[in-house]
Design a protein around this motif. Structure first.
Motif, PDB file in Angstrom:
ATOM      1  N   ALA A  74     -52.143  26.738  -0.119  1.00  0.00           N
ATOM      2  CA  ALA A  74     -52.782  25.670  -0.248  1.00  0.00           C
ATOM      3  C   ALA A  74     -53.869  25.738  -1.391  1.00  0.00           C
ATOM      4  N   ARG A  75     -54.014  24.381  -1.900  1.00  0.00           N
ATOM      5  CA  ARG A  75     -54.369  24.020  -3.269  1.00  0.00           C
ATOM      6  C   ARG A  75     -55.978  23.924  -3.501  1.00  0.00           C
ATOM      7  N   ALA A  76     -57.104  23.875  -4.391  1.00  0.00           N
ATOM      8  CA  ALA A  76     -58.181  23.095  -3.884  1.00  0.00           C
ATOM      9  C   ALA A  76     -57.473  21.933  -4.332  1.00  0.00           C
ATOM     10  N   GLY A  77     -58.909  21.172  -3.541  1.00  0.00           N
ATOM     11  CA  GLY A  77     -59.095  19.462  -3.430  1.00  0.00           C
ATOM     12  C   GLY A  77     -58.275  19.390  -2.187  1.00  0.00           C
ATOM     13  N   ASP A  78     -56.812  20.188  -1.150  1.00  0.00           N
ATOM     14  CA  ASP A  78     -56.464  20.129  -0.556  1.00  0.00           C
ATOM     15  C   ASP A  78     -57.058  20.260   1.081  1.00  0.00           C
ATOM     16  N   VAL A  79     -56.362  18.810   2.167  1.00  0.00           N
ATOM     17  CA  VAL A  79     -57.167  18.538   3.395  1.00  0.00           C
ATOM     18  C   VAL A  79     -56.752  19.334   4.812  1.00  0.00           C
ATOM     19  N   VAL A  80     -57.134  19.936   5.448  1.00  0.00           N
ATOM     20  CA  VAL A  80     -56.732  20.476   6.612  1.00  0.00           C
ATOM     21  C   VAL A  80     -57.449  20.295   7.681  1.00  0.00           C
ATOM     22  N   GLU A  81     -56.818  20.248   8.887  1.00  0.00           N
ATOM     23  CA  GLU A  81     -57.804  20.426  10.391  1.00  0.00           C
ATOM     24  C   GLU A  81     -57.272  21.795  10.290  1.00  0.00           C
ATOM     25  N   LEU A  82     -58.666  22.051  11.274  1.00  0.00           N
ATOM     26  CA  LEU A  82     -58.923  23.826  12.189  1.00  0.00           C
ATOM     27  C   LEU A  82     -58.449  23.307  12.928  1.00  0.00           C
ATOM     28  N   VAL A  83     -57.697  23.907  13.384  1.00  0.00           N
ATOM     29  CA  VAL A  83     -57.274  23.879  14.907  1.00  0.00           C
ATOM     30  C   VAL A  83     -57.740  25.047  15.563  1.00  0.00           C
ATOM     31  N   THR A  84     -57.474  26.772  14.792  1.00  0.00           N
ATOM     32  CA  THR A  84     -57.885  27.148  15.510  1.00  0.00           C
ATOM     33  C   THR A  84     -58.696  28.283  14.570  1.00  0.00           C
ATOM     34  N   ASP A  85     -60.740  28.164  15.226  1.00  0.00           N
ATOM     35  CA  ASP A  85     -61.174  29.052  13.745  1.00  0.00           C
ATOM     36  C   ASP A  85     -61.681  30.575  14.256  1.00  0.00           C
TER      37      ASP A  85
END
Length: 112
Positions: A74-85
């Motif tokens: 992934a690149r800086a600025g990409d948005v992801v969903e946190l499924v498991t922390d």
């Protein structure tokens, strides 16, 4: 929960490893940067897994908790969903907008 990457995350040049409970592994060194991880070699490859997921007896181990070592590029600025922390290891399992999934280090995630 959503998070934005604050820095790029590159994936290692090694195929991901999937281990399942009961799999025998050869246990190597602990990671110096990520001390919660130990390097294991299984019949289907090798990779870093949380040491707490393996019953270790010297250089031999039996996987206690399954693990998939896939990392998400992934690149800086990409948005992801946190499924498991996984706070203890310092990584989160995340899908990106394109539907790819993998582990991302928490230190590059800014949570909403």
């Amino acid at each position: 929960m959503r998070a934005q990457l604050t820095a790029d995350h590159e994936v290692p040049d090694r195929a991901p490893l999937t281990v399942r409970p009961g799999d025998p592994v050869t246990v190597g060194d602990r990671d110096t940067e990520w001390p919660a991880f130990v390097f294991v070699t299984a019949v289907n490859g090798c990779g870093w897994v949380p040491a707490r997921h393996v019953d270790i007896d010297g250089a031999a181990g039996i996987v206690r908790t399954g693990n998939d070592t896939t990392e998400l590029a992934a690149r800086a600025g990409d948005v992801v969903e946190l499924v498991t922390d996984d706070v203890e290891s310092g990584w989160s399992w995340c899908p990106d907008a394109a539907g790819r999934e993998g582990w991302v280090p928490n230190r590059v995630l800014a949570r909403d």
